[in-house]
Design a protein around this motif. Structure first.
Motif, PDB file in Angstrom:
ATOM      1  N   MET A 125      -7.360  -5.606  -4.883  1.00 51.19           N
ATOM      2  CA  MET A 125      -7.015  -5.685  -4.333  1.00 51.19           C
ATOM      3  C   MET A 125      -5.656  -5.923  -2.987  1.00 51.19           C
ATOM      4  SD  MET A 125      -8.709  -2.208  -3.156  1.00 51.19           S
ATOM      5  CE  MET A 125      -7.898  -1.492  -1.922  1.00 51.19           C
ATOM      6  N   ALA A 126      -6.116  -7.626  -2.583  1.00 51.24           N
ATOM      7  CA  ALA A 126      -6.013  -8.302  -1.890  1.00 51.24           C
ATOM      8  C   ALA A 126      -4.721  -8.909  -2.390  1.00 51.24           C
ATOM      9  CB  ALA A 126      -6.984  -9.545  -1.291  1.00 51.24           C
ATOM     10  N   THR A 127      -4.427  -9.692  -3.677  1.00 58.08           N
ATOM     11  CA  THR A 127      -3.878 -10.078  -4.449  1.00 58.08           C
ATOM     12  C   THR A 127      -2.873  -9.330  -4.814  1.00 58.08           C
ATOM     13  OG1 THR A 127      -5.347  -9.719  -6.841  1.00 58.08           O
ATOM     14  CG2 THR A 127      -5.238 -11.868  -5.635  1.00 58.08           C
ATOM     15  N   GLU A 128      -2.761  -7.940  -5.246  1.00 55.09           N
ATOM     16  CA  GLU A 128      -1.613  -6.750  -5.599  1.00 55.09           C
ATOM     17  C   GLU A 128      -1.086  -6.479  -4.170  1.00 55.09           C
ATOM     18  OE1 GLU A 128      -3.829  -4.056  -7.476  1.00 55.09           O
ATOM     19  OE2 GLU A 128      -4.875  -5.200  -9.108  1.00 55.09           O
ATOM     20  N   ASP A 129      -0.991  -7.344  -3.165  1.00 54.08           N
ATOM     21  CA  ASP A 129      -0.560  -6.746  -1.779  1.00 54.08           C
ATOM     22  C   ASP A 129      -0.694  -5.154  -1.228  1.00 54.08           C
ATOM     23  OD1 ASP A 129       0.836  -7.425  -0.373  1.00 54.08           O
ATOM     24  OD2 ASP A 129       2.918  -6.683  -0.467  1.00 54.08           O
ATOM     25  N   ALA A 130      -2.255  -4.288  -1.119  1.00 54.78           N
ATOM     26  CA  ALA A 130      -2.388  -3.260  -0.695  1.00 54.78           C
ATOM     27  C   ALA A 130      -2.707  -3.350   0.346  1.00 54.78           C
ATOM     28  CB  ALA A 130      -3.701  -3.443  -1.787  1.00 54.78           C
ATOM     29  N   TYR A 131      -2.481  -2.121   0.902  1.00 56.99           N
ATOM     30  CA  TYR A 131      -2.595  -2.158   2.831  1.00 56.99           C
ATOM     31  C   TYR A 131      -3.748  -2.293   3.400  1.00 56.99           C
ATOM     32  CZ  TYR A 131      -2.502   0.745   6.895  1.00 56.99           C
ATOM     33  OH  TYR A 131      -2.140   0.892   8.177  1.00 56.99           O
ATOM     34  N   CYS A 132      -3.699  -3.609   4.148  1.00 56.79           N
ATOM     35  CA  CYS A 132      -4.641  -3.835   4.722  1.00 56.79           C
ATOM     36  C   CYS A 132      -6.071  -3.331   4.597  1.00 56.79           C
ATOM     37  CB  CYS A 132      -4.765  -4.849   6.354  1.00 56.79           C
ATOM     38  SG  CYS A 132      -2.765  -5.743   5.358  1.00 56.79           S
ATOM     39  N   ILE A 133      -5.980  -1.942   5.647  1.00 56.78           N
ATOM     40  CA  ILE A 133      -6.824  -0.747   5.704  1.00 56.78           C
ATOM     41  C   ILE A 133      -7.292  -0.414   4.939  1.00 56.78           C
ATOM     42  CG2 ILE A 133      -7.488   1.368   7.258  1.00 56.78           C
ATOM     43  CD1 ILE A 133      -6.639  -0.821   9.222  1.00 56.78           C
ATOM     44  N   ASP A 134      -6.999   0.337   3.294  1.00 58.61           N
ATOM     45  CA  ASP A 134      -7.703   0.516   2.622  1.00 58.61           C
ATOM     46  C   ASP A 134      -8.392  -0.962   1.619  1.00 58.61           C
ATOM     47  OD1 ASP A 134      -5.583   2.164   2.526  1.00 58.61           O
ATOM     48  OD2 ASP A 134      -4.585   2.380   0.865  1.00 58.61           O
ATOM     49  N   VAL A 135      -8.496  -2.039   2.093  1.00 54.05           N
ATOM     50  CA  VAL A 135      -8.838  -3.454   1.388  1.00 54.05           C
ATOM     51  C   VAL A 135      -9.884  -3.579   2.727  1.00 54.05           C
ATOM     52  CG1 VAL A 135      -9.033  -5.754   1.051  1.00 54.05           C
ATOM     53  CG2 VAL A 135      -7.281  -4.863   0.479  1.00 54.05           C
TER      54      VAL A 135
END
Length: 65
Positions: free
Chosen positions: A1-11
């Motif tokens: 998720m982090a490498t896919e630029d997911a929303y920080c709160i979701d990570v």
């Protein structure tokens, strides 16, 4: 998720969920150890103090984490 630029709160939500899952596994392992390994140590005799110390240290590590 982090490498896919997911929303920080979701990570962060996923990290928290993974942490809780690992804590649940740790509690199950600790319960198993207390029920089986300490029971066997009690039956075996003189090594009980070492087993209790080891279990106490494991509990302390779990509580600190």
């Amino acid at each position: 998720m982090a490498t896919e630029d997911a929303y920080c709160i979701d990570v962060l939500t996923q990290v928290a969920a993974a942490s809780r899952a690992l804590q649940s596994v740790a509690l199950l392992l600790l319960d198993d150890h207390l029920r089986h390994c300490l029971t066997e140590a009690a039956r075996a005799g003189p090594n009980m103090d070492a087993e209790v110390t080891e279990a106490s240290q494991a509990i302390a590590r779990l509580v600190r984490s």
